[in-house]
Enzyme design. Sequence first.
Site, PDB file in Angstrom:
ATOM      1  N   ASP A 155     -17.435  58.291  16.372  1.00 21.66           N
ATOM      2  CA  ASP A 155     -17.252  57.812  17.976  1.00 21.66           C
ATOM      3  C   ASP A 155     -16.245  58.946  18.506  1.00 21.66           C
ATOM      4  O   ASP A 155     -15.740  58.478  19.639  1.00 21.66           O
ATOM      5  CB  ASP A 155     -16.015  55.960  17.115  1.00 21.66           C
ATOM      6  CG  ASP A 155     -16.972  55.010  17.050  1.00 21.66           C
ATOM      7  OD1 ASP A 155     -18.488  54.740  17.307  1.00 21.66           O
ATOM      8  OD2 ASP A 155     -16.772  54.721  16.241  1.00 21.66           O
TER       9      ASP A 155
ATOM     10  N   ASN B  41     -12.054  53.745  26.068  1.00 14.73           N
ATOM     11  CA  ASN B  41     -11.823  52.627  24.820  1.00 14.73           C
ATOM     12  C   ASN B  41     -10.661  51.967  25.805  1.00 14.73           C
ATOM     13  O   ASN B  41     -10.109  51.304  25.646  1.00 14.73           O
ATOM     14  CB  ASN B  41     -11.578  53.854  23.692  1.00 14.73           C
ATOM     15  CG  ASN B  41     -12.896  53.288  22.597  1.00 14.73           C
ATOM     16  OD1 ASN B  41     -13.703  52.337  23.012  1.00 14.73           O
ATOM     17  ND2 ASN B  41     -12.447  53.764  21.063  1.00 14.73           N
ATOM     18  N   ASP B  42      -9.227  53.057  25.333  1.00 18.49           N
ATOM     19  CA  ASP B  42      -7.914  52.325  25.388  1.00 18.49           C
ATOM     20  C   ASP B  42      -7.090  53.715  26.260  1.00 18.49           C
ATOM     21  O   ASP B  42      -7.244  55.219  26.343  1.00 18.49           O
ATOM     22  CB  ASP B  42      -7.564  51.948  23.997  1.00 18.49           C
ATOM     23  CG  ASP B  42      -7.053  52.812  23.189  1.00 18.49           C
ATOM     24  OD1 ASP B  42      -7.725  54.206  23.267  1.00 18.49           O
ATOM     25  OD2 ASP B  42      -8.001  52.822  21.954  1.00 18.49           O
TER      26      ASP B  42
ATOM     27  N   ARG C 298      10.852  54.493  14.772  1.00 19.57           N
ATOM     28  CA  ARG C 298      12.142  54.428  15.124  1.00 19.57           C
ATOM     29  C   ARG C 298      11.334  52.754  16.949  1.00 19.57           C
ATOM     30  O   ARG C 298      10.824  53.655  17.385  1.00 19.57           O
ATOM     31  CB  ARG C 298      13.402  54.420  15.991  1.00 19.57           C
ATOM     32  CG  ARG C 298      13.239  55.384  17.238  1.00 19.57           C
ATOM     33  CD  ARG C 298      13.990  55.589  17.234  1.00 19.57           C
ATOM     34  NE  ARG C 298      14.629  56.241  19.074  1.00 19.57           N
ATOM     35  CZ  ARG C 298      15.817  57.316  18.898  1.00 19.57           C
ATOM     36  NH1 ARG C 298      16.424  57.026  18.175  1.00 19.57           N
ATOM     37  NH2 ARG C 298      15.537  57.512  20.546  1.00 19.57           N
TER      38      ARG C 298
ATOM     39  N   TYR D  44      -8.246  50.999  18.637  1.00 17.19           N
ATOM     40  CA  TYR D  44      -7.167  50.873  18.058  1.00 17.19           C
ATOM     41  C   TYR D  44      -6.168  49.291  18.283  1.00 17.19           C
ATOM     42  O   TYR D  44      -5.514  48.727  17.558  1.00 17.19           O
ATOM     43  CB  TYR D  44      -6.224  51.387  18.819  1.00 17.19           C
ATOM     44  CG  TYR D  44      -4.764  52.022  18.230  1.00 17.19           C
ATOM     45  CD1 TYR D  44      -4.252  51.439  16.915  1.00 17.19           C
ATOM     46  CD2 TYR D  44      -3.934  52.795  19.147  1.00 17.19           C
ATOM     47  CE1 TYR D  44      -2.931  51.646  17.193  1.00 17.19           C
ATOM     48  CE2 TYR D  44      -3.087  53.458  18.809  1.00 17.19           C
ATOM     49  CZ  TYR D  44      -2.193  52.503  17.881  1.00 17.19           C
ATOM     50  OH  TYR D  44      -1.044  52.869  17.096  1.00 17.19           O
TER      51      TYR D  44
ATOM     52  N   LEU E  63      -7.689  46.448  18.043  1.00 15.38           N
ATOM     53  CA  LEU E  63      -7.680  45.901  16.411  1.00 15.38           C
ATOM     54  C   LEU E  63      -6.732  45.947  15.211  1.00 15.38           C
ATOM     55  O   LEU E  63      -6.777  44.684  14.874  1.00 15.38           O
ATOM     56  CB  LEU E  63      -9.678  45.781  16.469  1.00 15.38           C
ATOM     57  CG  LEU E  63     -10.044  44.684  15.040  1.00 15.38           C
ATOM     58  CD1 LEU E  63     -10.546  43.014  15.571  1.00 15.38           C
ATOM     59  CD2 LEU E  63     -11.391  45.336  14.581  1.00 15.38           C
TER      60      LEU E  63
ATOM     61  N   GLN F 207      -7.836  61.233  22.991  1.00 11.95           N
ATOM     62  CA  GLN F 207      -8.736  62.700  23.631  1.00 11.95           C
ATOM     63  C   GLN F 207      -8.043  63.651  24.180  1.00 11.95           C
ATOM     64  O   GLN F 207      -7.430  64.918  24.022  1.00 11.95           O
ATOM     65  CB  GLN F 207      -9.720  62.395  23.944  1.00 11.95           C
ATOM     66  CG  GLN F 207     -11.297  61.977  23.069  1.00 11.95           C
ATOM     67  CD  GLN F 207     -11.375  62.444  22.261  1.00 11.95           C
ATOM     68  OE1 GLN F 207     -11.543  63.473  22.120  1.00 11.95           O
ATOM     69  NE2 GLN F 207     -11.390  61.961  21.006  1.00 11.95           N
TER      70      GLN F 207
END
Length: 296
Positions: free
Chosen positions: A67, A152-153, A163, A195, A197, A252
């Site tokens: 992927d 994707n995201d 933190r 990510y 999920l 990426q």
Amino acid sequence: MAPVGFILKRDQPQSVQLCEQLVQVLRERGQTELVLRDHVQLPSWFHTTSETDLPSELAMLVALGGDGTMLYGAGLLGDRNVPLLGVNLGRLGFLTCSTPHEARETLLAALDGNLPTEPRHRLRCRLYRLPSDGSVTTPRPEHLLVERTALNDVVVNQPKMARLFELDAFVDGDAVASYRADGLIICTPTGSTAYNLAAGGPILMPNMEALVISPICPHTLTARPLVVHLRSVVEVRPGRDAEQALLTVDGQWSHMLGPHDVVEVTCSDRPLTIFRPLRRSFFDLLRNKLHWGLRV
């Protein structure tokens, strides 16, 4: 006849061996190949190219890897109208179309027009840097630092310290929340199984007209993933304790955010076309790759 492009998974000898076999298939048909040579040792008889010289005219781009290689290929294609075919040499291969054993058959089917394709929505991510004196609060074109696309995201998190920090989120100009969390994920339907999920977000069908905003480990039980319309404009701004916020696109590319930066995310006008298997549906993938519904 346009050449077929190839990108290979790094440090994976099997990808070079498989590429040799597929290039032979192409040459038997009278077609040529262009193999991306960056970061990979290749046989001298390959026709090769670099990232910067990758032509806009390709019959398709074949990703030999997992992927991550598919996402790398999607980033390389940018706005080119070139379909992407993935052969899985990784662990999961949720986006890929074929196994190595099926690669020859799959490539021939794609070349002959016998393999289905589908468009996948992508994100357009723009990073703006506003004046530090606070004189401007709304991004303008002259404040644009960089623009990227994501299959994707888009993720904003704090990588250097374990933190919490604050991120202020807006949808179409309306304030959503000040998330106190480890970060925030904005994903496409395609990226909903990645990510998002793992962070507890929902799975979306690939053809849905929606985006998901998912907080990462939020410090309140009421902060839940939010599904918004695909054409919504999502803004994320660093809040308190966010001096080291990192913007990452598809895992990426990344960029450190300043305190006055604004991340703007919406749907790209140009989807990515990917090849899909003939005999496997989206729910087959969920069952086989993610063990969906498996009883233990």
